[in-house]
Design an enzyme around this catalytic site. Sequence first.
Site, PDB file in Angstrom:
ATOM      1  N   LYS A 111       1.013  -1.209  -0.240  1.00  0.00           N
ATOM      2  CA  LYS A 111      -0.208   0.129  -0.049  1.00  0.00           C
ATOM      3  C   LYS A 111       0.820   1.098   0.214  1.00  0.00           C
ATOM      4  CE  LYS A 111      -1.630   2.811   2.496  1.00  0.00           C
ATOM      5  NZ  LYS A 111      -1.958   4.358   1.012  1.00  0.00           N
TER       6      LYS A 111
ATOM      7  N   GLU B 175       9.263   1.584  10.727  1.00  0.00           N
ATOM      8  CA  GLU B 175      10.232   2.340  11.073  1.00  0.00           C
ATOM      9  C   GLU B 175       9.854   3.977  11.009  1.00  0.00           C
ATOM     10  OE1 GLU B 175      12.416   4.885   9.718  1.00  0.00           O
ATOM     11  OE2 GLU B 175      12.687   4.120   7.699  1.00  0.00           O
TER      12      GLU B 175
ATOM     13  N   CYS C 168      13.794  10.651   7.118  1.00  0.00           N
ATOM     14  CA  CYS C 168      13.505  10.588   8.428  1.00  0.00           C
ATOM     15  C   CYS C 168      14.943  10.592   8.918  1.00  0.00           C
ATOM     16  CB  CYS C 168      12.868   8.800   8.454  1.00  0.00           C
ATOM     17  SG  CYS C 168      14.086   7.883   7.775  1.00  0.00           S
TER      18      CYS C 168
ATOM     19  N   GLU D  29       8.835  15.957  15.264  1.00  0.00           N
ATOM     20  CA  GLU D  29       9.306  16.220  14.125  1.00  0.00           C
ATOM     21  C   GLU D  29       8.803  17.465  12.955  1.00  0.00           C
ATOM     22  OE1 GLU D  29       8.274  12.256  12.124  1.00  0.00           O
ATOM     23  OE2 GLU D  29      10.750  12.254  11.175  1.00  0.00           O
TER      24      GLU D  29
HETATM   25  P1  NDP Z   1       1.580   8.780   7.771  1.00  0.00           P
HETATM   26  O1  NDP Z   1       2.435   8.111   8.080  1.00  0.00           O
HETATM   27  O2  NDP Z   1       0.215   8.623   8.266  1.00  0.00           O
HETATM   28  O3  NDP Z   1       1.755   7.844   6.209  1.00  0.00           O
HETATM   29  C1  NDP Z   1       2.377   6.557   6.130  1.00  0.00           C
HETATM   30  C2  NDP Z   1       1.780   5.448   5.251  1.00  0.00           C
HETATM   31  O4  NDP Z   1       0.977   4.810   5.930  1.00  0.00           O
HETATM   32  C3  NDP Z   1       1.211   5.816   3.834  1.00  0.00           C
HETATM   33  O5  NDP Z   1       0.821   5.277   2.982  1.00  0.00           O
HETATM   34  C4  NDP Z   1      -0.418   6.047   4.400  1.00  0.00           C
HETATM   35  O6  NDP Z   1      -1.077   6.511   3.585  1.00  0.00           O
HETATM   36  C5  NDP Z   1      -0.225   5.320   5.299  1.00  0.00           C
HETATM   37  N1  NDP Z   1      -1.191   5.290   6.271  1.00  0.00           N
HETATM   38  C6  NDP Z   1      -1.638   6.058   6.742  1.00  0.00           C
HETATM   39  N2  NDP Z   1      -2.782   5.575   7.736  1.00  0.00           N
HETATM   40  C7  NDP Z   1      -2.530   4.902   7.771  1.00  0.00           C
HETATM   41  C8  NDP Z   1      -3.853   3.535   9.119  1.00  0.00           C
HETATM   42  N3  NDP Z   1      -4.864   4.350   9.798  1.00  0.00           N
HETATM   43  N4  NDP Z   1      -3.696   2.379   8.671  1.00  0.00           N
HETATM   44  C9  NDP Z   1      -2.549   2.066   7.450  1.00  0.00           C
HETATM   45  N5  NDP Z   1      -1.791   2.736   7.000  1.00  0.00           N
HETATM   46  C10 NDP Z   1      -1.851   3.942   6.968  1.00  0.00           C
HETATM   47  O7  NDP Z   1       2.245   9.737   7.023  1.00  0.00           O
HETATM   48  P2  NDP Z   1       1.862  11.212   7.116  1.00  0.00           P
HETATM   49  O8  NDP Z   1       2.004  11.600   5.419  1.00  0.00           O
HETATM   50  O9  NDP Z   1       0.353  11.432   7.381  1.00  0.00           O
HETATM   51  O10 NDP Z   1       2.961  12.314   7.434  1.00  0.00           O
HETATM   52  C11 NDP Z   1       3.237  12.834   9.195  1.00  0.00           C
HETATM   53  C12 NDP Z   1       3.981  12.668   9.472  1.00  0.00           C
HETATM   54  O11 NDP Z   1       4.949  10.925   9.451  1.00  0.00           O
HETATM   55  C13 NDP Z   1       5.516  13.499   8.949  1.00  0.00           C
HETATM   56  O12 NDP Z   1       4.820  15.312   8.833  1.00  0.00           O
HETATM   57  C14 NDP Z   1       6.049  12.779   8.700  1.00  0.00           C
HETATM   58  O13 NDP Z   1       6.442  13.936  10.436  1.00  0.00           O
HETATM   59  C15 NDP Z   1       6.330  11.281   9.261  1.00  0.00           C
HETATM   60  N6  NDP Z   1       6.886  10.660   8.511  1.00  0.00           N
HETATM   61  C16 NDP Z   1       7.672  10.197   8.596  1.00  0.00           C
HETATM   62  C17 NDP Z   1       7.826   9.588   7.687  1.00  0.00           C
HETATM   63  C18 NDP Z   1       9.701   8.436   7.584  1.00  0.00           C
HETATM   64  O14 NDP Z   1      10.149   7.965   7.363  1.00  0.00           O
HETATM   65  N7  NDP Z   1       9.985   7.683   9.206  1.00  0.00           N
HETATM   66  C19 NDP Z   1       7.970   9.206   6.158  1.00  0.00           C
HETATM   67  C20 NDP Z   1       6.420  10.091   6.365  1.00  0.00           C
HETATM   68  C21 NDP Z   1       6.024  10.122   6.853  1.00  0.00           C
HETATM   69  P3  NDP Z   1      -1.598   7.947   2.532  1.00  0.00           P
HETATM   70  O15 NDP Z   1       0.005   8.358   2.466  1.00  0.00           O
HETATM   71  O16 NDP Z   1      -2.561   7.046   1.317  1.00  0.00           O
HETATM   72  O17 NDP Z   1      -2.190   8.719   3.848  1.00  0.00           O
END
Ligand code: NDP
Length: 479
Positions: free
Chosen positions: A172, A247, A281, A382
Amino acid sequence: MVVTFPSSGQWIPGSGAPLQTTNPANGEVHAEIGTPSNEEVASACAFAAMSAASIAWRDMKPHKRADILYRIADGVGKSADNLARAQMIENGKTFKECRLQAASAAATFRYFAAACETMEAAVPPSRGDYVTVTTFEPYGVVAAITPWNSPLTMEAQKLAPALAAGNAVVLKPSEITTLPALTLARICEEAGLPSGILSVLPGFGHDVGPALLEQPQVRMVTFTGGTETGRTIAQTAARRLIPAALELGGKSPHIILEDADIAAACDGVVDGIFEGMGQSCVAGSRLFVPRARHDEIVDLLVTKAEAIRLGQPTEPTTDLGPLSSHLHRDKVSQYVDQARKEGANIATGGSRPSGSEFDRGAFYRPTIITGLTNKARVCQEEIFGPVLCVLPFDDEQDLVEQANDTAFGLACGIWTADYRRAWRLARAIDAGTVWINTYKQLSIAVPFGGFKDSGIGREKGLSGMRLYQQAKSIYLSMD
Ligand code: NDP
């Protein structure tokens, strides 16, 4: 036209509501992508389980599975420009950076192909009249959930070891960046990956994500993304008693000691926070400097930050493109406003760039914040954007206390000429990765993951393949 996705061994438009992806450099919608209904999520997982259990995949000899992974690596290498464009148009990273990430994805498939054909079972020493052999078995169906910041590298980092380990994967991708995953799925198909071993289910995280994790066939989940989403996923995994590799986020300390080569250290700090617009990250978002050198270091950092060229990601002269979405740009901007309210000094940045080429894109200027303490919100949460907080320290104890005063523990950077001190600090700071006189150097051969709220489990390295396997111990009596 709605873009199709591979599910249950076919490319389908899906019966869910299509999602639109937007180019953050100009705000234009560039693709309409099909999404699955809940029934289609269920049938993709059932088909994946059947495919994983089929003789064609389960009993495939590791060197034959490795052949497929080597062909995927070749395909990724040949399509590197296409993959890079697919990512650039959706998350706004420069073409240069996306191209490097495509090359890294190819290297990841090659590394795990080699691991696949060379990893051995274990023969623990016998304590009686029997022989013991520990084999490493796949889970069956692995759900992989990936974010938008670096889908090319993160999807390769999950798919290559999970497939090498003999699983089927249902991926996904983030709703913001779906095209890289779909392009990769085509490459896998052309490389001869059996039908149903990889499905890609586009859609919204709160919709397709939970539906996927509830499927009984999903026996393991691997996730990269925000800590709060990671927590939600971990709760589902705990209830279902399936392992979760997580992660998550970071608020990594970057440290310059008195004796460091200050110019080199400042280059490392600027790259460490601003590369990829801070959407990483491991971004070094809190900089600790000796109190006596604070102003000198800030001046140098400001000069370097102001020399960064913002622009269209397609242009070779551009250092940084936009943030990955307008929504995310607004979130970053709100954090900087919050810092102002808490009394921060904005040494540079703190606003959108002016000029017609920036009007429609999600651009934001590299920002350096001083004058706060480590307790401020922008120093604890973050931001995931191009925002660096500079914090003074008095002595080593104060430094370690401040550096560890965070919920996170992903990475740390230390610049010094004193390797004994570097070693001492590296051991004292809570972080899954520590860089000394370098930053963001990453190798597929080295385990990667976080302490504390930065995650559970280690990806990459040979143990990164074991993450996707379960040990089975067999006793063979010789009596
Ligand atoms: P999310 O953690 O929400 O998104 C990461 C993935 O999880 C996406 O594919 C998202 O789908 C999916 N997802 C979201 N909600 C659910 C759920 N309930 N069950 C299963 N999968 C889910 O990141 P955000 O885009 O909301 O970003 C928020 C914050 O997270 C950022 O500002 C940053 O601080 C952090 N982040 C950290 C990352 C890293 O590399 N460690 C990467 C990205 C974000 P969809 O995008 O379709 O919502």
